[in-house]
Design an enzyme around this catalytic site. Structure first.
Site, PDB file in Angstrom:
ATOM      1  N   TYR A  24       0.867  -1.227   0.069  1.00 23.68           N
ATOM      2  CA  TYR A  24       0.079   0.077  -0.008  1.00 23.68           C
ATOM      3  C   TYR A  24       0.701   1.245  -0.007  1.00 23.68           C
ATOM      4  O   TYR A  24       0.210   2.459   0.048  1.00 23.68           O
ATOM      5  CB  TYR A  24      -0.965  -0.004   1.260  1.00 23.68           C
ATOM      6  CG  TYR A  24      -2.091  -1.408   1.099  1.00 23.68           C
ATOM      7  CD1 TYR A  24      -2.776  -1.547  -0.005  1.00 23.68           C
ATOM      8  CD2 TYR A  24      -2.055  -2.084   2.272  1.00 23.68           C
ATOM      9  CE1 TYR A  24      -3.517  -2.469   0.031  1.00 23.68           C
ATOM     10  CE2 TYR A  24      -2.772  -3.217   2.335  1.00 23.68           C
ATOM     11  CZ  TYR A  24      -3.761  -3.326   1.013  1.00 23.68           C
ATOM     12  OH  TYR A  24      -4.500  -4.309   1.046  1.00 23.68           O
ATOM     13  N   HIS A 101      -8.600   1.657  -6.211  1.00 23.08           N
ATOM     14  CA  HIS A 101      -7.883   0.562  -5.230  1.00 23.08           C
ATOM     15  C   HIS A 101      -6.347   1.132  -5.371  1.00 23.08           C
ATOM     16  O   HIS A 101      -5.897   1.321  -6.412  1.00 23.08           O
ATOM     17  CB  HIS A 101      -8.038  -0.931  -5.618  1.00 23.08           C
ATOM     18  CG  HIS A 101      -9.506  -1.335  -5.391  1.00 23.08           C
ATOM     19  ND1 HIS A 101      -9.997  -1.373  -4.175  1.00 23.08           N
ATOM     20  CD2 HIS A 101     -10.528  -1.490  -6.385  1.00 23.08           C
ATOM     21  CE1 HIS A 101     -11.289  -1.806  -4.384  1.00 23.08           C
ATOM     22  NE2 HIS A 101     -11.327  -1.739  -5.635  1.00 23.08           N
ATOM     23  N   SER A 103      -3.675  -0.983  -4.759  1.00 23.25           N
ATOM     24  CA  SER A 103      -2.942  -2.274  -5.272  1.00 23.25           C
ATOM     25  C   SER A 103      -3.892  -2.763  -6.401  1.00 23.25           C
ATOM     26  O   SER A 103      -5.001  -2.281  -6.603  1.00 23.25           O
ATOM     27  CB  SER A 103      -2.993  -3.186  -4.253  1.00 23.25           C
ATOM     28  OG  SER A 103      -4.222  -3.520  -3.768  1.00 23.25           O
TER      29      SER A 103
HETATM   30  O1  CA2 Z   1      -5.722  -1.756  -2.794  1.00 24.02           O
HETATM   31  C1  CA2 Z   1      -6.679  -1.175  -2.071  1.00 24.02           C
HETATM   32  O2  CA2 Z   1      -6.842   0.081  -2.067  1.00 24.02           O
HETATM   33  C2  CA2 Z   1      -7.554  -1.916  -1.501  1.00 24.02           C
HETATM   34  O3  CA2 Z   1      -9.037  -1.638  -1.524  1.00 24.02           O
HETATM   35  C3  CA2 Z   1      -7.279  -2.149   0.065  1.00 24.02           C
HETATM   36  C4  CA2 Z   1      -7.998  -2.818   1.031  1.00 24.02           C
HETATM   37  C5  CA2 Z   1      -7.926  -4.309   0.539  1.00 24.02           C
HETATM   38  O4  CA2 Z   1      -8.994  -5.062   1.286  1.00 24.02           O
HETATM   39  C6  CA2 Z   1      -8.587  -4.467  -0.920  1.00 24.02           C
HETATM   40  O5  CA2 Z   1      -8.359  -5.630  -1.369  1.00 24.02           O
HETATM   41  C7  CA2 Z   1      -7.702  -3.719  -1.664  1.00 24.02           C
HETATM   42  C8  CA2 Z   1      -7.157  -3.130   2.427  1.00 24.02           C
HETATM   43  C9  CA2 Z   1      -6.907  -1.563   3.145  1.00 24.02           C
HETATM   44  C10 CA2 Z   1      -6.352  -1.791   4.297  1.00 24.02           C
HETATM   45  O6  CA2 Z   1      -5.298  -0.917   4.179  1.00 24.02           O
HETATM   46  C11 CA2 Z   1      -4.273  -1.066   5.353  1.00 24.02           C
HETATM   47  C12 CA2 Z   1      -3.095  -0.186   5.085  1.00 24.02           C
HETATM   48  C13 CA2 Z   1      -2.034  -0.277   6.081  1.00 24.02           C
HETATM   49  C14 CA2 Z   1      -2.157  -1.236   6.894  1.00 24.02           C
HETATM   50  C15 CA2 Z   1      -3.257  -2.222   7.255  1.00 24.02           C
HETATM   51  C16 CA2 Z   1      -4.413  -2.076   6.278  1.00 24.02           C
END
Ligand code: CA2
Length: 145
Positions: A24, A101, A103
């Protein structure tokens, strides 16, 4: 009147910059918000940037955006893959909806390949990291301009 674009962020995105930088990135949500506002100002649009860990709150905000905003950009995070309620709320919108998103969800685990949000989205931006927020606002501004 200046077009307002609602930018919604789902659960755990408030933790950006603290964990999993290889997926991320290292930027915090506050820093992404500042850059999104700067890009919006350059494009002559206004951004209403919000984050919630609560599915119901996101649904309420989408209902607000449906009448008060010209477009919605949404990174629904984990709810992307689970939430019929968020999909229903977005499908009730007659304004452009951009799914976002950080990612590339299609290069990741199988369960991330399905998105309920895609079923309601005008277009999708994924895999460009935090820059995707600026790309999404640019796309939204073009659609409403
Ligand atoms: O890639 C993306 O933006 C997602 O929406 C991010 C979500 C994930 O479940 C999707 O599949 C893709 C997760 C967000 C959580 O972000 C964190 C960042 C730092 C530490 C923990 C979680």
């Amino acid at each position: 009147m200046t077009a307002k674009i609602m930018v919604l962020n789902g659960p755990n995105l408030n933790l950006l910059g603290t964990r999993e930088p290889e997926i991320y990135g290292t930027e915090t949500l506050a820093s992404i918000e500042a850059k999104t506002h700067a890009r919006a100002a350059a494009l002559g649009v206004e951004v209403d940037f919000r984050q919630s860990n609560d599915e119901g709150e996101l649904v309420t905000w989408i209902q607000e955006g449906r009448t008060d905003c010209a477009a919605i950009v949404i990174n629904a995070a984990g709810y992307t893959h689970t939430s019929v309620a968020i999909m229903d709320a977005l499908q009730a919108c007659d304004i452009p909806v951009i799914e976002l998103h950080l990612s590339n969800i299609h290069r990741r685990e199988e369960f991330r390949h399905h998105s309920y949000i895609s079923l309601a989205a005008t277009g999708i931006i994924c895999g460009f990291g935090s820059h995707g927020y600026e790309v999404a606002v640019e796309a939204a501004a073009k659609l409403v301009g």
